[in-house]
Design a protein around this motif. Structure first.
Motif, PDB file in Angstrom:
ATOM      1  N   HIS A  51      12.478   0.251 -14.919  1.00 14.91           N
ATOM      2  CA  HIS A  51      12.057   1.768 -14.858  1.00 14.91           C
ATOM      3  C   HIS A  51      13.027   2.432 -15.833  1.00 14.91           C
ATOM      4  N   MET A  52      12.975   3.729 -15.875  1.00 23.37           N
ATOM      5  CA  MET A  52      13.978   4.663 -16.664  1.00 23.37           C
ATOM      6  C   MET A  52      13.624   4.262 -18.180  1.00 23.37           C
ATOM      7  N   HIS A  53      12.265   4.237 -18.348  1.00 23.00           N
ATOM      8  CA  HIS A  53      11.830   4.077 -19.651  1.00 23.00           C
ATOM      9  C   HIS A  53      11.834   5.406 -20.197  1.00 23.00           C
ATOM     10  N   GLU A  54      11.616   5.676 -21.461  1.00 18.56           N
ATOM     11  CA  GLU A  54      11.365   6.903 -22.018  1.00 18.56           C
ATOM     12  C   GLU A  54       9.732   7.173 -22.222  1.00 18.56           C
ATOM     13  N   ASN A 114       1.025  -1.284  -0.077  1.00 19.89           N
ATOM     14  CA  ASN A 114       0.018  -0.028  -0.014  1.00 19.89           C
ATOM     15  C   ASN A 114       0.804   1.357   0.002  1.00 19.89           C
ATOM     16  N   MET A 115       2.027   1.462  -0.864  1.00 16.41           N
ATOM     17  CA  MET A 115       2.713   2.395  -1.022  1.00 16.41           C
ATOM     18  C   MET A 115       3.023   2.762  -2.520  1.00 16.41           C
ATOM     19  N   ALA A 116       2.728   3.845  -2.929  1.00 17.93           N
ATOM     20  CA  ALA A 116       3.155   4.221  -4.102  1.00 17.93           C
ATOM     21  C   ALA A 116       3.932   5.453  -4.228  1.00 17.93           C
ATOM     22  N   TYR A 117       4.936   5.817  -5.195  1.00 14.97           N
ATOM     23  CA  TYR A 117       5.567   6.874  -5.233  1.00 14.97           C
ATOM     24  C   TYR A 117       5.766   7.583  -6.609  1.00 14.97           C
ATOM     25  N   ALA A 118       6.001   8.824  -6.670  1.00 19.14           N
ATOM     26  CA  ALA A 118       6.083   9.628  -7.771  1.00 19.14           C
ATOM     27  C   ALA A 118       7.538   9.866  -8.165  1.00 19.14           C
ATOM     28  N   PHE A 119       7.693   9.499  -9.363  1.00 15.15           N
ATOM     29  CA  PHE A 119       8.994   9.761  -9.819  1.00 15.15           C
ATOM     30  C   PHE A 119       8.837  10.037 -11.557  1.00 15.15           C
ATOM     31  N   GLY A 120       9.344  11.328 -11.776  1.00 15.56           N
ATOM     32  CA  GLY A 120       9.158  11.681 -13.218  1.00 15.56           C
ATOM     33  C   GLY A 120      10.378  11.342 -14.022  1.00 15.56           C
ATOM     34  N   TYR A 121      10.558  11.827 -15.147  1.00 12.43           N
ATOM     35  CA  TYR A 121      11.271  11.788 -16.265  1.00 12.43           C
ATOM     36  C   TYR A 121      12.737  12.632 -15.906  1.00 12.43           C
ATOM     37  N   PHE A 122      13.943  12.109 -16.340  1.00 11.35           N
ATOM     38  CA  PHE A 122      14.877  12.945 -16.415  1.00 11.35           C
ATOM     39  C   PHE A 122      15.035  13.814 -17.655  1.00 11.35           C
ATOM     40  N   ARG A 123      14.624  12.908 -18.860  1.00 13.88           N
ATOM     41  CA  ARG A 123      14.775  13.794 -20.204  1.00 13.88           C
ATOM     42  C   ARG A 123      13.433  14.621 -20.648  1.00 13.88           C
ATOM     43  N   HIS A 124      12.280  14.217 -20.226  1.00 13.58           N
ATOM     44  CA  HIS A 124      11.055  14.774 -20.566  1.00 13.58           C
ATOM     45  C   HIS A 124      10.777  15.445 -19.121  1.00 13.58           C
ATOM     46  N   SER A 125       9.695  16.241 -19.240  1.00 14.08           N
ATOM     47  CA  SER A 125       9.103  16.890 -18.332  1.00 14.08           C
ATOM     48  C   SER A 125       8.310  15.991 -17.094  1.00 14.08           C
TER      49      SER A 125
END
Length: 500
Positions: free
Chosen positions: A477-480, A394-405
């Motif tokens: 992870h770390m996909h485009e 029951n834990m999710a986290y937000a992690f965005g892109y390095f190359r895109h926004s």
């Protein structure tokens, strides 16, 4: 209501309590998560904990001169809320945008400021998280419980930025400042300023300071890639006379930027020489005559292995042409009383030294986690699609892109979390936990970021402190974005997830 008034309003909210969902962080990620709960699950209770005294995350803590987006705002802004303004904007404009989100979603009363999470513990018997919180303004300790924990703390260590240890630093008679700790009373007018570093922060700070400083020298150990992006996209200029609805203009520009960055990311991987030539030829006409492009602007890595420094309307190069900015490419031998001596023997004199040397990553805000009394060692766990962690219920986290926004991915992650919530409700499940499948028993634990893919300094320095990934789906992870915008909406919610 002003930001200060909003913060003051919630300082009285000190009582303990239980919520369905506890969001940690009131930055771009946390406010986006709250919007989803408001619109998709209006019957669920939630609270946002924020350690700072106001919302905004990075945009609230980064107060150095010229602080602005280094991604276009049409994709950095939320999918649900059109951005109205130039493609590249100052941090203050982004804070105003986030204030509008808070007002439109009626989130002010849901945010508890000055609330810093000290620990998070899961109990399988109780099907809930217990979160210990310290109030940073009063020192008071609180205990909150929640059925689900949504970590939206970003990846910065705001308290401890990265700065190398240089010999003789204590001898320097001037002022030394890191952009993450910029003093409100620092005035560089008429000063000689030395900026150490050549990444996104330096590309922002240098032209801003150069407007009033006597001179700015940017000292880099090795060059970075630069791109002179227009503050206003030429397509926006074309669309303006058509008097289109703001939502149409936003969507058209959003799709245009997505297409451009998808092309850039894909081509950088498949034909890096082409992108290298494109970037080099883009900046050559903007440089002062006689600039040594090979020495000062030719990186040692291929395009997009590190972030490309965005230069709105080429302001950095304009300052170079006007003689306000110069570049030195060398390594530091030591600090002297008057400046910095580099390996060539030259001493670069300065009144102010800005160490734009980067930041340190901090997984999940550095919060210690435990599951049923056992501490969680994230370096021994793998990610489920870059949004959950194996063995952590029951834990999710937000992690965005390095190359895109960053927000492009946050929106996609929120879509999947929405689906998981609905899936749990359909099954009558109280718990969801990423669990390795039998065929994953011998799966290798790989670094969270492959250096061949992305090798920025802050990523490499964090390899031994971050969670891991596997060599197969759904543990990567770390996909485009061009891959995930199709893959994540189709993600099998029974693949690698167990419901109880």
């Amino acid at each position: 209501m002003t930001r200060a008034a909003t913060a003051e309003q919630d300082r009285s909210s000190t009582e303990d309590g239980h919520v369905d969902v506890l969001i940690v962080g009131a930055g771009v990620s946390g406010l986006g998560a709250a919007h989803r709960l408001r619109t998709q699950f209006p019957d669920r209770s939630f609270t946002i904990l924020e350690s700072q005294d106001a919302p905004g995350g990075t945009w609230w803590t980064h107060r150095f001169p010229g602080a602005r987006s280094d991604s276009d705002l049409f994709t950095y802004g939320y999918r649900h809320k059109p951005w109205r303004g130039p493609s590249i904007a100052a941090g203050s404009a982004i804070l105003e945008y986030l204030d509008e989100v808070i007002e439109e979603d009626d989130l002010a009363g849901r945010i508890r400021y000055h609330h810093k999470v000290a620990s998070a513990s899961w109990s399988s018997a109780e099907h809930r998280w217990t979160v210990e919180v310290t109030r940073t303004d009063t020192g008071e300790r609180l205990r909150l419980t929640a059925d689900f924990l949504w970590m939206c703390t970003g990846y910065y260590n705001h308290e401890a930025p990265y700065r190398p240890e240089w010999p003789g630093l204590d001898r320097f008679e001037g002022t030394v400042v890191h952009p993450q700790k910029w003093p409100a009373d620092l005035d560089t007018t008429g000063k000689r300023v030395l900026v150490i570093g050549s990444g996104s922060t330096a590309s922002t700070v240098v032209p801003a300071i150069a407007r009033t400083a006597a001179h700015v020298t940017m000292l880099q150990r090795s060059p970075s890639y630069w791109f002179p992006s227009p503050t206003v996209h030429e397509l926006a200029t074309t669309l303006e006379p058509l008097d289109l609805p703001a939502e149409w203009t936003h969507e058209i520009l959003r799709r245009q930027y997505i297409q451009q960055f998808d092309w850039l990311a894909t081509t950088s991987r498949e034909d890096p020489d082409q992108v290298h030539e494109y970037l080099m030829e883009t900046i050559r006409p903007l440089l002062p005559e006689g600039t040594d492009v090979e020495k000062h602007f030719t990186p040692r890595y291929r395009p997009w292995q590190q972030r490309i420094a965005i230069v709105p309307d080429g302001d950095f190069f304009e300052a170079m042409r006007e003689g306000k900015v110069s570049i030195a490419t060398d390594t530091i031998t030591e600090f002297t009383e008057k400046g910095v001596q580099v390996s060539s023997g030259e001493v670069i004199e300065a009144d102010v030294v800005v160490t734009a040397t980067g930041f340190n990553l901090l997984a999940f805000g550095g919060i210690p986690f435990a599951v049923d009394g056992e501490p969680v060692d994230f370096t021994k766990r793998v990610t489920w699609r870059g949004m959950m962690i194996s063995g952590v219920p029951n834990m999710a986290y937000a992690f965005g892109y390095f190359r895109h926004s960053w927000t492009l991915r946050v929106d996609l992650v929120n879509d999947v979390v929405d689906r998981i919530f609905a899936h749990m409700a359909e099954r009558g499940a109280r718990t969801v936990v990423p669990t390795l499948r039998p065929q994953d028993a011998d799966m290798p634990l790989l670094p969270w970021s492959d250096p061949e893919n992305f090798n920025a300094g802050y990523v490499m320095r964090s390899q031994d402190r971050m969670f891991r990934q596997g060599d197969r789906e759904p543990w990567t992870h770390m996909h485009e974005h061009d891959h995930e915008r199709a893959a994540l909406p189709e993600a099998d919610l029974d693949d690698g997830l167990q419901y109880r």
